[in-house]
Scaffold this active site. Structure first.
Site, PDB file in Angstrom:
ATOM      1  N   TRP A 198       0.869  -1.188   0.000  1.00 38.58           N
ATOM      2  CA  TRP A 198       0.000   0.000   0.000  1.00 38.58           C
ATOM      3  C   TRP A 198       0.896   1.224   0.000  1.00 38.58           C
ATOM      4  CZ3 TRP A 198      -4.761  -1.348  -1.136  1.00 38.58           C
ATOM      5  CH2 TRP A 198      -5.725  -0.333  -1.213  1.00 38.58           C
ATOM      6  N   ASP A 199       0.298   2.412   0.022  1.00 39.08           N
ATOM      7  CA  ASP A 199       1.185   3.590  -0.054  1.00 39.08           C
ATOM      8  C   ASP A 199       1.829   3.893   1.297  1.00 39.08           C
ATOM      9  OD1 ASP A 199      -1.085   4.716   1.081  1.00 39.08           O
ATOM     10  OD2 ASP A 199      -1.331   6.293  -0.436  1.00 39.08           O
ATOM     11  N   TRP A 200       1.522   3.104   2.306  1.00 41.60           N
ATOM     12  CA  TRP A 200       2.218   3.204   3.592  1.00 41.60           C
ATOM     13  C   TRP A 200       2.755   1.860   4.049  1.00 41.60           C
ATOM     14  CZ3 TRP A 200      -0.866  -0.368   5.421  1.00 41.60           C
ATOM     15  CH2 TRP A 200      -2.235  -0.331   5.097  1.00 41.60           C
ATOM     16  N   ASN A 462     -13.875   1.455   0.689  1.00 43.20           N
ATOM     17  CA  ASN A 462     -13.064   2.663   0.746  1.00 43.20           C
ATOM     18  C   ASN A 462     -12.811   3.211  -0.650  1.00 43.20           C
ATOM     19  OD1 ASN A 462     -10.987   4.542   2.074  1.00 43.20           O
ATOM     20  ND2 ASN A 462      -9.768   3.521   0.497  1.00 43.20           N
ATOM     21  N   GLU A 463     -13.420   4.337  -0.947  1.00 43.67           N
ATOM     22  CA  GLU A 463     -13.105   5.155  -2.126  1.00 43.67           C
ATOM     23  C   GLU A 463     -13.484   4.553  -3.469  1.00 43.67           C
ATOM     24  OE1 GLU A 463      -8.989   6.375  -1.611  1.00 43.67           O
ATOM     25  OE2 GLU A 463      -9.567   7.873  -0.135  1.00 43.67           O
ATOM     26  N   GLU A 560     -11.224  11.560   6.017  1.00 43.70           N
ATOM     27  CA  GLU A 560      -9.798  11.337   5.758  1.00 43.70           C
ATOM     28  C   GLU A 560      -9.149  12.632   5.331  1.00 43.70           C
ATOM     29  OE1 GLU A 560      -8.320   8.473   2.993  1.00 43.70           O
ATOM     30  OE2 GLU A 560      -9.578   6.860   3.766  1.00 43.70           O
TER      31      GLU A 560
HETATM   32  C1  BMA Z   1      -6.639   7.322   1.205  1.00 44.11           C
HETATM   33  C2  BMA Z   1      -6.772   6.054   1.995  1.00 44.11           C
HETATM   34  C3  BMA Z   1      -5.655   5.111   1.773  1.00 44.11           C
HETATM   35  C4  BMA Z   1      -4.351   5.801   1.581  1.00 44.11           C
HETATM   36  C5  BMA Z   1      -4.429   7.236   2.015  1.00 44.11           C
HETATM   37  C6  BMA Z   1      -3.175   7.996   1.777  1.00 44.11           C
HETATM   38  O1  BMA Z   1      -6.897   7.147  -0.112  1.00 44.11           O
HETATM   39  O2  BMA Z   1      -8.023   5.492   1.806  1.00 44.11           O
HETATM   40  O3  BMA Z   1      -5.939   4.316   0.670  1.00 44.11           O
HETATM   41  O4  BMA Z   1      -3.362   5.133   2.241  1.00 44.11           O
HETATM   42  O5  BMA Z   1      -5.430   7.890   1.331  1.00 44.11           O
HETATM   43  O6  BMA Z   1      -2.868   8.062   0.424  1.00 44.11           O
END
Ligand code: BMA
Length: 885
Positions: A198-200, A462-463, A560
């Protein structure tokens, strides 16, 4: 949640002896947890392995691999997930167990694609890590040794095969961005989506038996799951508890059932029949004395009292089922209704009839290897959340449905949970077998979790609405209807339908972000799911100046938003070596999984701070870590304060913001990320900031067109009569230049209002000796009884332009007393972002990362392992803004 499993008495006189010899009809459970053996497909690797556990953990525990988190090991150990692995155990069973009418082999969690063999016979297959599987095995058990094998297929190869089989059209994204160094097609397999990177987080596509395995043998029936969901009838002004017993009965059994909550003098006895096989049996217990019921309240809004509910079933005078469950009473509503002065709809939560602002963050998996998420890890993270005055967490849809303890702790601590279903940032297939396994996953998870008062909403994904609406995956217009149809099929016609059938007691949202009711009106995918007049939003901008509140969306609910930072040196050190400790090392770019993330952090930092310029490479590196944490903390503070102060206002049709959940609470490994808590539990600067910016009573300062505003924000249930006290300080002097007080203003509980307003120029002119570059503002709120809430500050210029800021040469002494450690600080000058760090001594300061406007300050240190004043002193480093350039 169930305190006592089912148990069968031989007579009402005998006390319940759990699985004991006196209970001739008792069910019997044989755990198969513990040491199994594990081997790869060609047998070249063979080792003992703990169950519950996973292949990676086993390989590490047996010394076959190093710490998978060390340096580049995520890439070095890629091979593990491309191999197939077999778990084997040998066990014996008693004659008594074998004599039971029914014996089920139960897997509480298989990760993920497996075929299961008992004594050479194929008993079944699994394809979903989020499901419990059970298989009837009575007739396969034998005297002496029984051999159980679980053949796990490479999840990466499985996902790829499923992708190939889906030839009609692509189901994007095919692969993660290169920067994530991950695997492809994770959307084709029902496992934690972030396990392919993932991005983290790293790519560790795990395999294993991640939850327990057991044999359950019984003669009459077996209780699989009990749930108790209280619902309040407004019409009757009465509480009812819906009790559901998921039962596996050997044959149809008639009898009666008694449900009772003794503390509320409520009992009900009804005739019942458990039909043969697995059935769901629903009952309703009316609570006699509804007025006496003590409610469950979120953190900061009241207590959390629970009651014990007993369910007992008798057949011919024999007790055939007996279980006790915790019940918490509360109502949860998501209010979407017209807003005066604004187009669109409101979006806020009402708990027990009270509108509540959600303050908190987003939760990701606490480890790549779930078997290493211990109760202590969960407790520490969740306690950290409430210690920062949070009252809500969103369990994000790219990880796992958390273990029971997570939700029990949230129940206890008053953390409201926004629970996503595990689908994230992708399109998903809708073949029959995929839909079927998802339906079963949703049924089981909702049944398991719905008794928890902490969960206040289910959310489908999510998204994925946003991904489709705003075309993340370049889907040709002509093909969009296919994807829309798949979206509605999966989330609306299946997940939502199943979740609502299982649980009508809480709201269901199809996605996050979404326009909620408006998205539904537009066919479930809104033209713009980020519309600020509806629903929740996710907002990220790394290039705009985060000190400028005008850049933030005036949303109804911020679910978020966030900024990255690097973790502290003591967290990075165990997974790196000296050559890694610079911003142009291979390591620092390897750990950064977000495109241009490192550059973005420093560009944002450079807008307001002098970047570290030490000649010593290590100091330059650690000062860099520090400045990224300062930047992140300051950015998230600005944005969160904007949302909190926007809760009572509608401006230009927008506002009434009722939630601020920043991205993200925790980390999965030691790397740069949006988290406020590092892997291992150490608080970043942001988490210390959250302690203040989420405080129940908070002064928020900002400028609009050269005018300083101070808002008073209150989450209390009662009104306060507050005034703002504003002090002007010179950067070069520890004594205030002047102090102003506003008139008192009534601040109703649960609101935000401007309490102080003055053009900055007027304020400075009245104070004398001050310019924007030489002075800063500190302020707090007070009433007749003294200061309310934390102190706050407002910089009149970027600290890089501040004139007069000196090196403060802060000194410290550490003392130990009966209740712990005290650190006494002495500063020679105004100092900003004073950061205390005791390296790898685990623990937490009572305050940190503060602005020091006095010569002396004392903070406490709460150590999580035995230490001494001498050890703390020796490890303590103090960094302030002026120390890094
Ligand atoms: C959102 C989250 C994650 C991601 C974060 C940072 O899109 O739902 O998918 O890690 O941003 O990019």
């Amino acid at each position: 949640m169930t305190l006592c499993g089912n148990c069968i008495y031989v007579s009402a006189v005998l006390s319940c002896l759990f699985f004991g010899v006196l209970c001739g009809f008792c069910s019997e459970t044989l755990t198969l947890n513990g040491k199994w053996s594990l081997s790869n497909s060609n047998g070249s690797v063979s080792l003992p392995a703990e169950v519950p556990g996973c292949v990676h953990s086993a390989l590490q525990q047996q010394g076959y691999i190093q710490d998978p988190y060390f340096r580049f090991n995520d890439v070095s150990y890629r091979w593990i997930a491309f191999d197939n692995w077999t778990y084997t155990t040998t066990f014996t069973v008693s004659a008594q167990l074998r004599s039971k009418q029914k014996v089920q082999l139960v897997f509480h969690g298989v990760d993920t694609v497996a075929s299961i063999w008992l004594n050479g016979v194929d008993v079944g297959k699994t394809d979903n890590m989020f499901r419990r599987y059970d298989f009837p095995v009575r007739d396969l058990l034998q005297d002496g040794d029984n051999v159980l094998k679980v053949n796990l297929m490479s999840p990466v190869l499985y996902a790829s095969e499923r992708r190939k089989a889906h030839s009609a059209y692509r189901v994007p994204p095919e692969c993660p961005p290169d920067v994530q160094k991950g695997e492809c097609h994770v959307n084709f397999i029902r496992k934690a989506q972030s396990s392919f990177s993932w991005d983290w987080g790293p790519s560790f596509p795990t395999m294993g038996l991640w939850r327990g395995v057991q044999l359950e043998a019984f003669d009459v029936l077996q209780l699989i799951q009990v749930s108790c969901v209280p619902v309040f009838s407004v019409r009757l002004s009465q509480w009812r508890v819906h009790v559901e017993l998921l039962v596996d009965a050997v044959q149809t059994t008639s009898g009666h059932i008694s449900l009772s909550v003794p503390e509320l003098d409520s009992e009900q006895i009804v005739q019942t029949q458990f039909l043969q096989g697995k059935t769901k049996n629903s009952f309703t217990l009316h609570i006699n004395t509804s007025s006496r019921v003590k409610l469950w309240w979120p953190n900061g809004h009241g207590d959390r009292h629970f009651y014990l509910l007993t369910s007992r079933s008798f057949q011919d005078g024999f007790l055939i089922l007996n279980t006790e469950s915790k019940v918490y009473f509360r109502t949860a509503e998501l209010v979407q209704e017209p807003v005066v002065g604004s187009p669109g709809l409101s979006f806020y939560f009402r708990i027990n009839g009270k509108a509540i602002f959600l303050k908190g963050s987003n939760w990701i998996p606490a480890h790549s290897f779930q078997d290493q998420v211990t109760p202590a890890v969960l407790r520490n993270l969740l306690q950290s959340a409430v210690d920062a005055s949070m009252n809500a967490l969103r369990v994000w849809g790219g990880g796992v449905y958390e273990q029971d303890l997570f939700y029990s702790l949230c129940d206890e601590l008053g953390i409201m949970v926004w629970q996503d279903f595990m689908f994230a940032c992708a399109m998903y297939p809708t073949e029959d077998d995929f839909i079927q396994t998802v339906r079963e996953e949703v049924i089981q998870q909702v049944q398991r979790l719905k008794s928890h008062p902490s969960i206040i909403i289910w959310s489908g994904n999510n998204e994925n609405e946003a991904a489709l609406a705003t075309d993340w995956f370049s889907i040709p217009v002509s093909q969009k209807p296919t994807y829309l149809k798949d979206y509605v099929t999966l989330y609306v016609n299946n997940i939502r339908a199943v979740a609502q059938e299982e649980d009508q007691s809480r709201p269901f949202l199809v996605s996050s972000p979404t326009n909620g009711a408006e998205s539904e009106r537009e066919g479930w995918v809104a033209a713009n799911p980020y519309d600020l007049h509806y629903g929740d939003t996710h907002f990220y901008s790394y290039t705009l100046d985060c000190w400028d509140w005008r850049t933030f969306p005036r949303t109804r609910f911020a679910s978020e938003y966030g900024f990255q930072s690097w973790p502290s040196f003591s967290t990075l050190q165990p997974v790196s070596i000296e050559e890694d400790w610079s911003y142009n090392s291979t390591f620092t770019s390897h750990r950064q999984h977000h495109e241009s993330g490192n550059q973005q952090m420093f560009l944002q930092a450079a807008l307001h701070f002098n970047l570290p310029n030490a000649t010593d490479p290590l100091k330059r590196f650690t000062d860099g870590l520090y400045i990224t944490q300062v930047t992140q903390a300051q950015c998230v503070k600005a944005q969160t304060e904007f949302y909190r102060r926007s809760q009572s206002e509608i401006l230009g049709g927008k506002g009434r913001t009722m939630g601020a959940l920043y991205w993200q609470l925790n980390d999965v490994w030691q790397a740069p990320s949006w988290s406020s808590i590092e892997f291992g539990g150490k608080w970043k600067m942001l988490h210390y900031f959250a302690q203040n910016f989420f405080a129940a009573v908070l002064p928020v300062g900002f400028e609009d067109d050269g005018t300083l505003f101070i808002y008073a924000v209150s989450d209390l249930s009662h009104d306060l009569k507050l005034r703002a006290v504003v002090s002007v300080f010179s950067w070069s002097d520890l004594d205030p230049v002047c102090t102003l007080k506003s008139d008192p203003l009534l601040i109703p509980g649960g609101s935000a209002a401007a309490i102080f307003k003055q053009p900055v120029a007027t304020l400075l002119a009245g104070c004398g000796r001050c310019t924007r570059l030489t002075c800063l503002l500190a302020f707090h709120l007070e009433d007749g009884s003294g200061q309310q809430g934390p102190s706050n500050h407002h910089f009149l210029c970027s600290p890089k332009d501040a004139q007069g800021l000196q090196r403060p040469n802060i000194t410290a002494s550490v003392q130990e007393d009966a209740s712990g450690f005290t650190v006494s600080l002495h500063s020679a000058a105004v100092s900003a972002f004073v950061w205390l760090d005791v390296g790898n001594i685990p623990g937490r300061f009572s305050a940190n990362a503060f602005l020091m406007l006095s010569t002396n300050r004392t903070v406490r240190f709460n150590a999580w392992r035995p230490t001494s004043a001498a050890e703390l002193s020796g490890s303590l480093t103090i960094t302030s803004l002026r120390d890094v350039y």
